[in-house]
Design an enzyme around this catalytic site. Structure first.
Site, PDB file in Angstrom:
ATOM      1  N   GLN A 409       0.815  -1.219   0.000  1.00  0.00           N
ATOM      2  CA  GLN A 409       0.000   0.000   0.000  1.00  0.00           C
ATOM      3  C   GLN A 409       0.847   1.267   0.000  1.00  0.00           C
ATOM      4  O   GLN A 409       0.300   2.366  -0.006  1.00  0.00           O
ATOM      5  CB  GLN A 409      -0.932   0.024   1.223  1.00  0.00           C
ATOM      6  CG  GLN A 409      -2.090  -0.953   1.150  1.00  0.00           C
ATOM      7  CD  GLN A 409      -1.707  -2.342   1.612  1.00  0.00           C
ATOM      8  OE1 GLN A 409      -0.648  -2.539   2.213  1.00  0.00           O
ATOM      9  NE2 GLN A 409      -2.563  -3.328   1.343  1.00  0.00           N
ATOM     10  N   ASP A 448      -0.463 -10.657   7.460  1.00  0.00           N
ATOM     11  CA  ASP A 448      -0.522 -10.526   6.000  1.00  0.00           C
ATOM     12  C   ASP A 448       0.355  -9.396   5.486  1.00  0.00           C
ATOM     13  O   ASP A 448       0.674  -8.452   6.197  1.00  0.00           O
ATOM     14  CB  ASP A 448      -1.966 -10.281   5.566  1.00  0.00           C
ATOM     15  CG  ASP A 448      -2.522  -8.975   6.121  1.00  0.00           C
ATOM     16  OD1 ASP A 448      -2.337  -8.731   7.333  1.00  0.00           O
ATOM     17  OD2 ASP A 448      -3.122  -8.204   5.358  1.00  0.00           O
ATOM     18  N   GLU A 449       0.727  -9.525   4.227  1.00  0.00           N
ATOM     19  CA  GLU A 449       1.328  -8.467   3.426  1.00  0.00           C
ATOM     20  C   GLU A 449       2.561  -7.828   4.061  1.00  0.00           C
ATOM     21  O   GLU A 449       2.788  -6.619   3.919  1.00  0.00           O
ATOM     22  CB  GLU A 449       0.281  -7.397   3.090  1.00  0.00           C
ATOM     23  CG  GLU A 449      -0.836  -7.935   2.200  1.00  0.00           C
ATOM     24  CD  GLU A 449      -1.817  -6.872   1.757  1.00  0.00           C
ATOM     25  OE1 GLU A 449      -2.332  -6.985   0.649  1.00  0.00           O
ATOM     26  OE2 GLU A 449      -2.080  -5.925   2.538  1.00  0.00           O
ATOM     27  N   VAL A 450       3.379  -8.613   4.743  1.00  0.00           N
ATOM     28  CA  VAL A 450       4.683  -8.120   5.153  1.00  0.00           C
ATOM     29  C   VAL A 450       5.548  -8.014   3.900  1.00  0.00           C
ATOM     30  O   VAL A 450       5.674  -8.975   3.135  1.00  0.00           O
ATOM     31  CB  VAL A 450       5.333  -9.049   6.188  1.00  0.00           C
ATOM     32  CG1 VAL A 450       6.767  -8.630   6.468  1.00  0.00           C
ATOM     33  CG2 VAL A 450       4.514  -9.046   7.482  1.00  0.00           C
TER      34      VAL A 450
END
Length: 639
Positions: A409, A448-450
């Protein structure tokens, strides 16, 4: 109403780079000459190549926050406009909500002034209006039920009882249960005619209750006759679902007599298809007042959903009061031009905050429990932690190079560092307070999303990796999450996470539940690795996804579009090999809030897809019928 002094219009052109370009037109509608200002807008269509901007000076970006200055000599008289173009975008715009979601000006004296924005226009192609979301629908049985029951063999009647009431001799618990569902109905339909009365009525029909040991915990059965209705149930949850069914049947028949009828005779035998029937709500990107959360839980109960997954933290804000760390809900929730967190989607000149105090949490948890809805809280770690690090900067490795990695992001250095001892002291205190607030056996820890590359520029993390023989971001994430799981186990709680928890070696599969969101195949792979799985694929069950390809249809597009028919028809279990189906615990809707800047957008995106998922969670596959669902879905309550 204050008049608009400034407005920012935007359009997307497919030419102008691999992902097209945005053209902005800023209008000075005030009565004052404008000069020496800066313009900020927030947008999910992010700039990644500032050199591709023309007519403006790119100053900075943080995730969805973009700041520009006009050319040095630009002044705007009242009524004049400034036009500039922005290329170098990270993706193409797909929908009318992909432009600026908010904007403001910063004047040379430091004041911040609001700027109105409009939907993104499409240049160079035809902008089609969105199609109808539901067909006319068709009914084989004229009964208003959502979700549709497992088995129904009933004859419609010519008339209907004015109310239903407890039969003589009913136990106090059964009378109280009818009162609770009546209260639920009044909250959802305040102008509706009450389906129940606790007092007998000559124009009504009695309901005789009977607890039946052979029925499952959430099962119920109904037997209709001219003299009375018999409701059998396995537990209080089954009793509630049976009463909800009666309320739906009577309400539909009363208000739409040309379409729906009340049963005169016959039976309904019902039980849920899955034990986990969930709905998630992201309250970090946008804050929902307690009253809205309570109403959403009411809607879940109306559709016989039994899990409320409460996504309480993310990069944009930490919304849960933790008394051990008060700055989490002072510094960690404030977004604004001069606040600890920069404005993000939908934020403008005025600072915004909002969090749930512990008394709010207790009220929400108790309200949900009374409706047989379990609240599963989530704090998203180790990634998605910008707000935590703004509130508690001592959790960072001070020697880590700034902006050494960025999340998907666009947030820089947004993951809790596994090599900082204070990280575990912090989490221990957070978990202690969460265990006191939430009786659920589950705590969701995100995972999530590291970003690949996280922590590799941290001297402390590098040293830890050398000591432990760890190589790479995801092995270090696994090291961290194993410690988190131990902390939860010690507190009598089970770890729930997104599917990336399995990366880098994962955590022990026993007493771990993972949610497959990236695609359906991920869930099957997790089950093969021994994990219990909840299916929540973005391609079907993410309710922020646009419902059609049309430009004027709002919503996200990274997972494609998800029409209500696709959401309804999607069969998570159908893709699971037979030998792995015991690992599939259920299904869940997810409401991510980047696009939900108004109640209107919320209701447009969530409905009718939420009741479609509720039916997928409850109704056997061979009993599903899209046209029947389309005929009943317009009766749905909304936020």
């Amino acid at each position: 109403m204050q008049p608009v002094s400034y407005r920012l219009e935007s359009a997307w052109q497919p030419e102008g780079g691999a992902n097209g370009r945005l053209t902005f037109t800023f209008f000075n509608l005030s009565e004052v000459l404008l000069s020496g200002f800066r313009l900020v807008y927030t947008s999910l269509t992010r700039v990644i190549d500032p050199s591709a901007c023309e007519g403006a000076i790119f100053l900075r970006r943080n995730a969805n926050f973009h700041e520009f200055a006009p050319p040095d000599d630009l002044t705007l008289q009242p009524g004049e406009a400034w036009i500039f173009t922005v290329g170098g975008l990270h993706r193409q715009a797909k929908h009318c909500v992909d432009g600026a979601k908010s904007a403001y000006l910063t004047l040379s004296d430091g004041r911040h002034l609001p700027v109105a924005v409009s939907d993104l226009q499409l240049d160079g192609a035809k902008s089609e209006p969105p199609p109808a979301r539901l067909p006319e629908g068709r009914l084989e049985l004229p009964f208003s039920l959502q979700p549709w029951p497992a088995a129904i063999d009933a004859e419609p009647g010519e008339g209907l009882p004015v109310v239903l009431f407890p039969a003589e001799g009913s136990r106090s618990q059964d009378i109280a249960a009818m009162s609770d569902v009546l209260a639920l109905f009044h909250r959802l339909f305040p102008a509706g005619h009450a389906p129940f009365s606790l007092a007998p009525s000559a124009q009504g029909r009695p309901v005789a209750f009977a607890q039946k040991e052979h029925l499952g915990q959430e099962a119920y059965d109904l037997e209709f006759s001219g003299g009375e209705i018999r409701l059998g149930y396995g537990s209080p949850a089954g009793r509630q679902y049976g009463l909800t069914t009666l309320a739906q049947l009577l309400d539909g028949a009363r208000h739409h007599p040309g379409t729906f009828r009340f049963p005169a005779s016959g039976t309904i035998r019902d039980a849920p298809r899955y034990g986990w029937r969930g709905c998630h709500l992201d309250v970090s990107r946008q804050f929902y007042p307690t009253a809205d959360v309570l109403r959403l839980i009411d809607i879940l109960a109306w559709f016989k959903l039994n899990i409320f997954h409460w996504h309480l933290t993310d990069d944009e804000a930490w919304r849960l009061e933790i008394k051990a760390f008060p700055t989490l809900t002072t510094l960690g929730v404030l977004r604004g031009p001069d606040e600890p967190l920069l404005p993000q989607l939908g934020n403008g000149a005025e600072p915004v905050g909002g969090y749930y105090g512990q008394e709010d949490v207790r009220e929400i948890v108790a309200h949900a429990a009374a409706l047989n809805v379990e609240v599963v809280p989530e704090i998203d770690i180790p990634g998605h932690s910008t707000a935590v690090l703004a509130a508690l900067p001592e959790l960072a490795d001070g020697q880590e190079a700034p902006e050494s990695y960025h999340s998907v992001q666009g947030y820089p250095n947004n993951a809790l560092n596994p090599a900082v001892p204070l990280t575990y002291e912090f989490l221990a205190k957070v978990f202690d307070e969460m265990v006191d607030l939430f009786p659920s056996r589950y705590i969701h820890i995100g995972g999530d999303e590291v970003a690949d590359g996280s922590w590799l520029a941290s001297p402390k993390a590098r040293r830890l990796m050398e000591e432990e023989g760890i190589s790479g971001t995801f092995s270090l994430q696994s090291f961290f999450l194993k410690k988190v799981k131990q902390m939860l186990t010690a507190r009598g709680r089970s770890l729930v996470g997104w599917n990336e928890v399995a990366h880098g070696g994962g955590v022990g599969a026993e007493d771990t539940l993972l949610m497959a969101w990236e695609n359906p195949k991920v869930g099957i792979d997790l089950a093969r690795d021994g994990y219990d799985v909840v299916m929540t694929p973005g391609q079907a069950y993410y309710l922020d996804m646009a419902q059609a390809d049309a430009w004027q249809e709002p919503g996200a597009s990274w997972a494609g579009t998800s029409t209500p028919e696709h959401t309804y028809a999607y069969e998570a279990e159908g893709e699971f090999p037979k030998e792995l189906r015991s690992r599939m615990r259920g299904v869940q809707a997810c409401i991510w809030s980047e696009h939900f800047l108004s109640r209107g957008y919320f209701n447009r995106l969530v409905f009718p897809r939420l009741p479609a998922i509720a039916e997928a969670a409850w109704t056997p596959k061979d009993k599903k019928d899209w046209l029947r669902f389309a005929a009943i879905a317009p009766l749905s309550p909304m936020l």
